[in-house]
Design a protein around this motif. Sequence first.
Motif, mmCIF file in Angstrom:
data_model
loop_
_atom_site.group_PDB
_atom_site.id
_atom_site.type_symbol
_atom_site.label_atom_id
_atom_site.label_comp_id
_atom_site.label_asym_id
_atom_site.label_seq_id
_atom_site.Cartn_x
_atom_site.Cartn_y
_atom_site.Cartn_z
ATOM 1 N N MET A 1 0.818 -1.195 0.000
ATOM 2 C CA MET A 1 0.000 0.000 0.000
ATOM 3 C C MET A 1 0.860 1.257 0.000
ATOM 4 O O MET A 1 0.534 2.225 -0.655
ATOM 5 C CB MET A 1 -0.916 -0.008 1.211
ATOM 6 N N SER A 2 1.966 1.265 0.724
ATOM 7 C CA SER A 2 2.821 2.442 0.775
ATOM 8 C C SER A 2 3.368 2.795 -0.603
ATOM 9 O O SER A 2 3.381 3.948 -0.996
ATOM 10 C CB SER A 2 3.975 2.220 1.751
ATOM 11 N N GLU A 3 3.830 1.794 -1.365
ATOM 12 C CA GLU A 3 4.383 2.070 -2.682
ATOM 13 C C GLU A 3 3.307 2.524 -3.665
ATOM 14 O O GLU A 3 3.613 3.240 -4.620
ATOM 15 C CB GLU A 3 5.151 0.859 -3.202
ATOM 16 N N ALA A 4 2.051 2.152 -3.444
ATOM 17 C CA ALA A 4 0.966 2.612 -4.309
ATOM 18 C C ALA A 4 0.784 4.128 -4.199
ATOM 19 O O ALA A 4 0.333 4.768 -5.141
ATOM 20 C CB ALA A 4 -0.330 1.898 -3.952
ATOM 21 N N ALA A 5 1.141 4.708 -3.043
ATOM 22 C CA ALA A 5 1.017 6.153 -2.839
ATOM 23 C C ALA A 5 2.249 6.913 -3.339
ATOM 24 O O ALA A 5 2.282 8.135 -3.269
ATOM 25 C CB ALA A 5 0.803 6.443 -1.355
ATOM 26 N N MET A 6 3.254 6.200 -3.831
ATOM 27 C CA MET A 6 4.473 6.847 -4.323
ATOM 28 C C MET A 6 4.263 7.246 -5.777
ATOM 29 O O MET A 6 4.461 6.457 -6.687
ATOM 30 C CB MET A 6 5.672 5.910 -4.140
ATOM 31 N N THR A 7 3.841 8.503 -5.979
ATOM 32 C CA THR A 7 3.467 8.980 -7.303
ATOM 33 C C THR A 7 4.570 9.796 -7.974
ATOM 34 O O THR A 7 4.358 10.355 -9.033
ATOM 35 C CB THR A 7 2.196 9.833 -7.210
ATOM 36 N N VAL A 8 5.724 9.873 -7.337
ATOM 37 C CA VAL A 8 6.860 10.617 -7.878
ATOM 38 C C VAL A 8 7.907 9.622 -8.350
ATOM 39 O O VAL A 8 8.153 8.613 -7.693
ATOM 40 C CB VAL A 8 7.462 11.548 -6.794
ATOM 41 N N GLN A 40 10.490 4.915 -7.660
ATOM 42 C CA GLN A 40 9.350 5.614 -7.070
ATOM 43 C C GLN A 40 9.690 6.239 -5.723
ATOM 44 O O GLN A 40 10.567 5.770 -5.005
ATOM 45 C CB GLN A 40 8.198 4.639 -6.854
ATOM 46 N N ALA A 41 8.916 7.279 -5.390
ATOM 47 C CA ALA A 41 9.037 7.952 -4.094
ATOM 48 C C ALA A 41 7.764 8.753 -3.850
ATOM 49 O O ALA A 41 6.879 8.821 -4.701
ATOM 50 C CB ALA A 41 10.243 8.874 -4.077
ATOM 51 N N ARG A 42 7.712 9.345 -2.677
ATOM 52 C CA ARG A 42 6.631 10.265 -2.320
ATOM 53 C C ARG A 42 7.292 11.488 -1.697
ATOM 54 O O ARG A 42 8.257 11.364 -0.958
ATOM 55 C CB ARG A 42 5.677 9.592 -1.337
ATOM 56 N N ILE A 43 6.784 12.672 -2.001
ATOM 57 C CA ILE A 43 7.317 13.916 -1.437
ATOM 58 C C ILE A 43 6.169 14.681 -0.817
ATOM 59 O O ILE A 43 5.089 14.774 -1.391
ATOM 60 C CB ILE A 43 7.964 14.791 -2.536
ATOM 61 N N ARG A 44 6.421 15.234 0.371
ATOM 62 C CA ARG A 44 5.430 16.127 0.975
ATOM 63 C C ARG A 44 6.158 17.248 1.705
ATOM 64 O O ARG A 44 7.293 17.084 2.143
ATOM 65 C CB ARG A 44 4.479 15.384 1.896
ATOM 66 N N ALA A 45 5.502 18.382 1.812
ATOM 67 C CA ALA A 45 6.092 19.530 2.501
ATOM 68 C C ALA A 45 6.108 19.286 4.001
ATOM 69 O O ALA A 45 5.197 18.684 4.552
ATOM 70 C CB ALA A 45 5.290 20.792 2.180
ATOM 71 N N ASN A 46 7.175 19.740 4.642
ATOM 72 C CA ASN A 46 7.337 19.685 6.097
ATOM 73 C C ASN A 46 7.388 21.100 6.630
ATOM 74 O O ASN A 46 7.549 22.053 5.872
ATOM 75 C CB ASN A 46 8.672 19.006 6.459
ATOM 76 N N SER A 47 7.375 21.235 7.935
ATOM 77 C CA SER A 47 7.492 22.561 8.539
ATOM 78 C C SER A 47 8.910 23.095 8.422
ATOM 79 O O SER A 47 9.134 24.289 8.498
ATOM 80 C CB SER A 47 7.084 22.503 10.010
ATOM 81 N N GLY A 48 9.912 22.211 8.278
ATOM 82 C CA GLY A 48 11.300 22.633 8.196
ATOM 83 C C GLY A 48 11.917 22.923 9.548
ATOM 84 O O GLY A 48 13.072 23.296 9.638
#
Length: 124
Positions: A1-8, A40-48
Amino acid sequence: MSEAAMTVTGRLLRPSETGVRDPATGTTTFPDPALIYSGQARIRANSGAQGMQADRIVAVGGYLLVLPAETPVPHVRDVWVVDGCDGDPSLPGVRLRVVDVPRSGLSWQRNVGCDIEEPINRRG
């Protein structure tokens, strides 16, 4: 399931730290970065923001890069180059520099803290 969300899709590169200086021109030439992973990977913004993890301060970075668990362990200063993204046409070509590789108990993914890579002429 995790790799299915990797749209990058993209490449994890490891820049060389050893260059060859030409005394005549005063320039240093570096070999091409080594390819560590492509896929494949997934990217999301963090607070930094910085935070505490396992009794150490970590620089989480402005982005969280999520890679499959079997990906070789990234190193700080590695670069993720976005080749494609199903949901955001502005992402291809973006380069993210790895700033933290926290140890994680998640066995199905590898979390990596990244920031946008600075242009080479702005490094001090």
